[in-house]
Write a protein that holds these residues in place. Structure first.
Motif, mmCIF file in Angstrom:
data_model
loop_
_atom_site.group_PDB
_atom_site.id
_atom_site.type_symbol
_atom_site.label_atom_id
_atom_site.label_comp_id
_atom_site.label_asym_id
_atom_site.label_seq_id
_atom_site.Cartn_x
_atom_site.Cartn_y
_atom_site.Cartn_z
ATOM 1 N N GLU A 151 -3.749 3.679 7.562
ATOM 2 C CA GLU A 151 -4.181 2.315 7.906
ATOM 3 C C GLU A 151 -3.417 1.801 9.116
ATOM 4 O O GLU A 151 -3.992 1.189 10.020
ATOM 5 C CB GLU A 151 -3.993 1.376 6.714
ATOM 6 C CG GLU A 151 -4.291 -0.077 7.004
ATOM 7 C CD GLU A 151 -5.720 -0.365 7.459
ATOM 8 O OE1 GLU A 151 -5.950 -1.465 8.004
ATOM 9 O OE2 GLU A 151 -6.629 0.471 7.272
ATOM 10 N N ALA A 162 -1.184 4.201 3.592
ATOM 11 C CA ALA A 162 -0.523 3.184 4.421
ATOM 12 C C ALA A 162 -0.346 3.697 5.843
ATOM 13 O O ALA A 162 -0.586 2.960 6.805
ATOM 14 C CB ALA A 162 0.830 2.807 3.815
ATOM 15 N N LEU A 166 0.831 -1.199 0.000
ATOM 16 C CA LEU A 166 0.000 0.000 0.000
ATOM 17 C C LEU A 166 0.869 1.254 0.000
ATOM 18 O O LEU A 166 0.553 2.239 -0.674
ATOM 19 C CB LEU A 166 -0.937 -0.002 1.203
ATOM 20 C CG LEU A 166 -1.905 1.171 1.340
ATOM 21 C CD1 LEU A 166 -2.805 1.282 0.111
ATOM 22 C CD2 LEU A 166 -2.745 1.006 2.599
#
Length: 70
Positions: free
Chosen positions: A60, A57, A49
């Motif tokens: 997340e 990223a 990602l």
């Protein structure tokens, strides 16, 4: 854009979590930011990602840390 670990972690959080973490002690913010860095470094899925979207990223990883440790 923040360059320190805690600042980068706070920037990666959604607004609700950012406010909650900002109210915690400096030690707790450091602990969460360290967990965030470990999450980014250790998860291969986030590596993929990160190649596509570094901010996604980081967001997340921040979400995962807050879900687990928040």
């Amino acid at each position: 854009m923040p360059t320190d670990q805690v600042g980068r972690f706070l920037a990666a959080l959604d607004p609700q979590h950012r406010e909650a973490v900002a109210q915690r002690s400096p030690e707790e913010r450091e602990r969460l930011a360290s967990a965030w860095e470990r999450e980014l470094a250790s998860d291969d899925e986030l590596d993929t990602l990160d190649e596509l979207s570094p901010p996604a990223a980081e967001a997340e990883a921040a979400r995962r840390v807050m879900e687990r440790e928040g």
